[in-house]
Design a protein around this motif. Structure first.
Motif, PDB file in Angstrom:
ATOM      1  N   UNK A  81       7.982  -4.568  -6.289  1.00  0.00           N
ATOM      2  CA  UNK A  81       7.657  -4.911  -7.680  1.00  0.00           C
ATOM      3  C   UNK A  81       6.438  -4.135  -8.167  1.00  0.00           C
ATOM      4  N   UNK A  82       5.442  -3.949  -7.308  1.00  0.00           N
ATOM      5  CA  UNK A  82       4.269  -3.141  -7.681  1.00  0.00           C
ATOM      6  C   UNK A  82       4.706  -1.712  -7.992  1.00  0.00           C
ATOM      7  N   UNK A  83       5.557  -1.158  -7.140  1.00  0.00           N
ATOM      8  CA  UNK A  83       6.047   0.206  -7.353  1.00  0.00           C
ATOM      9  C   UNK A  83       6.798   0.322  -8.678  1.00  0.00           C
ATOM     10  N   UNK A  84       7.632  -0.652  -8.985  1.00  0.00           N
ATOM     11  CA  UNK A  84       8.399  -0.618 -10.243  1.00  0.00           C
ATOM     12  C   UNK A  84       7.483  -0.736 -11.452  1.00  0.00           C
ATOM     13  N   UNK A  85       6.494  -1.612 -11.370  1.00  0.00           N
ATOM     14  CA  UNK A  85       5.543  -1.769 -12.475  1.00  0.00           C
ATOM     15  C   UNK A  85       4.726  -0.507 -12.679  1.00  0.00           C
ATOM     16  N   UNK A  86       4.303   0.119 -11.571  1.00  0.00           N
ATOM     17  CA  UNK A  86       3.514   1.343 -11.669  1.00  0.00           C
ATOM     18  C   UNK A  86       4.351   2.474 -12.252  1.00  0.00           C
ATOM     19  N   UNK A 114      -3.240   0.280  -5.595  1.00  0.00           N
ATOM     20  CA  UNK A 114      -3.474   0.414  -4.159  1.00  0.00           C
ATOM     21  C   UNK A 114      -3.971  -0.898  -3.562  1.00  0.00           C
ATOM     22  N   UNK A 115      -4.876  -1.558  -4.286  1.00  0.00           N
ATOM     23  CA  UNK A 115      -5.391  -2.843  -3.790  1.00  0.00           C
ATOM     24  C   UNK A 115      -4.289  -3.881  -3.690  1.00  0.00           C
ATOM     25  N   UNK A 116      -3.403  -3.897  -4.678  1.00  0.00           N
ATOM     26  CA  UNK A 116      -2.278  -4.840  -4.631  1.00  0.00           C
ATOM     27  C   UNK A 116      -1.368  -4.531  -3.446  1.00  0.00           C
ATOM     28  N   UNK A 117      -1.122  -3.254  -3.186  1.00  0.00           N
ATOM     29  CA  UNK A 117      -0.280  -2.863  -2.053  1.00  0.00           C
ATOM     30  C   UNK A 117      -0.954  -3.206  -0.723  1.00  0.00           C
ATOM     31  N   UNK A 118      -2.263  -3.016  -0.643  1.00  0.00           N
ATOM     32  CA  UNK A 118      -3.001  -3.360   0.579  1.00  0.00           C
ATOM     33  C   UNK A 118      -2.870  -4.852   0.871  1.00  0.00           C
ATOM     34  N   UNK A 123      -0.377  -8.997   4.234  1.00  0.00           N
ATOM     35  CA  UNK A 123       0.476 -10.195   4.298  1.00  0.00           C
ATOM     36  C   UNK A 123       1.690  -9.964   5.197  1.00  0.00           C
ATOM     37  N   UNK A 124       2.127  -8.699   5.279  1.00  0.00           N
ATOM     38  CA  UNK A 124       3.285  -8.360   6.122  1.00  0.00           C
ATOM     39  C   UNK A 124       2.874  -8.057   7.562  1.00  0.00           C
ATOM     40  N   UNK A 125       1.589  -8.118   7.870  1.00  0.00           N
ATOM     41  CA  UNK A 125       1.124  -7.895   9.236  1.00  0.00           C
ATOM     42  C   UNK A 125       0.661  -6.490   9.542  1.00  0.00           C
ATOM     43  N   UNK A 134       1.604   2.894   4.455  1.00  0.00           N
ATOM     44  CA  UNK A 134       2.503   2.248   3.495  1.00  0.00           C
ATOM     45  C   UNK A 134       2.004   2.446   2.066  1.00  0.00           C
ATOM     46  N   UNK A 135       0.701   2.228   1.849  1.00  0.00           N
ATOM     47  CA  UNK A 135       0.125   2.374   0.514  1.00  0.00           C
ATOM     48  C   UNK A 135       0.362   3.778  -0.021  1.00  0.00           C
ATOM     49  N   UNK A 136       0.074   4.781   0.782  1.00  0.00           N
ATOM     50  CA  UNK A 136       0.220   6.162   0.327  1.00  0.00           C
ATOM     51  C   UNK A 136       1.684   6.546   0.153  1.00  0.00           C
ATOM     52  N   UNK A 137       2.533   6.077   1.054  1.00  0.00           N
ATOM     53  CA  UNK A 137       3.955   6.414   0.946  1.00  0.00           C
ATOM     54  C   UNK A 137       4.550   5.856  -0.342  1.00  0.00           C
ATOM     55  N   UNK A 138       4.202   4.627  -0.673  1.00  0.00           N
ATOM     56  CA  UNK A 138       4.714   4.020  -1.909  1.00  0.00           C
ATOM     57  C   UNK A 138       4.151   4.749  -3.125  1.00  0.00           C
ATOM     58  N   UNK A 139       2.856   5.047  -3.104  1.00  0.00           N
ATOM     59  CA  UNK A 139       2.253   5.758  -4.239  1.00  0.00           C
ATOM     60  C   UNK A 139       2.886   7.132  -4.430  1.00  0.00           C
TER      61      UNK A 139
END
Length: 218
Positions: A81-86, A114-118, A123-125, A134-139
């Protein structure tokens, strides 16, 4: 009937609309005043000169991207959802985003996402280098997809188009091909659905592989 007093927010709203539709070059103080039905001096009083106005628009764009709020039942859904919103935010204001980039504030603009993704990575461990990956890959996926979309939209018309090429293969029905695949490729691209599928697969892969060796930071 008395005219409502002009506000700074009204000036910035109208200026942002002009930039979003026509680009920064179209934003002149005279045109802005005409859009607002006021005098140029009134614009200067509210926002200063044109450079000050552009700086204010950049600040507002950076702030707007700080309002992204993830939603979903689990971290994977919320990351998507963060990725879609961005993606939507970048797609909706390309000229304003370009102005942010030109002023060297791109990283600051992406920081809230980035903070939201972190938060969701934790939360996912995921921690440390895995969370950063993960943060950079999504961005990168978001920015890359937006750039490809923009390039496709601005490219010259293709003849024959991709849809025509695959439609011909579908109708040929040769046994060594996949007619259903050809029909799917002949259909118009649903970029929103494609983006969601790509990010979902990326996130599932990164979250599912977090028990393996730690990625290198070299």
């Amino acid at each position: 009937m008395a005219r409502t007093a002009l506000s700074r927010d009204q000036v910035l709203d109208t200026a942002a609309a002009l930039v979003k539709e026509h680009g920064p070059a179209a934003l002149t103080m005279r045109r802005l005043a005409a859009e607002l039905g006021t005098a140029v001096t009134s614009i200067y009083w509210h926002v200063g000169n044109r450079e000050s106005l552009l700086d204010a628009l950049v600040e507002r764009t950076v702030a707007d991207l700080g309002t992204l709020r993830p939603h979903g039942a689990d971290p994977a859904e919320r990351i998507v959802s963060v990725a879609r919103l961005l993606r939507r935010a970048l797609r909706d204001r390309p000229h304003l985003v370009a102005m942010v980039h030109e002023r060297g504030l791109t990283e600051q603009m992406f920081l809230p996402a980035q903070r939201a993704l972190i938060h969701e990575a934790h939360a996912a461990g995921l921690r440390g280098a895995r969370a950063a990956e993960l943060v950079r890959a999504v961005q990168f996926q978001v920015v890359g997809h937006v750039l490809v979309e923009r390039n496709r939209e601005r490219s010259p018309a293709q003849s024959p188009a991709e849809t025509e090429l695959w439609a011909a293969r579908s109708s040929a029905g040769t046994p060594d091909e996949d007619p259903a695949l050809a029909r799917a490729l002949a259909a118009p691209v649903d970029t929103e659905r494609l983006f969601t599928a790509a990010v979902g697969a990326l996130v599932a892969g990164l979250l599912g592989a977090h028990t393996g060796p730690e990625p290198s930071t070299r």
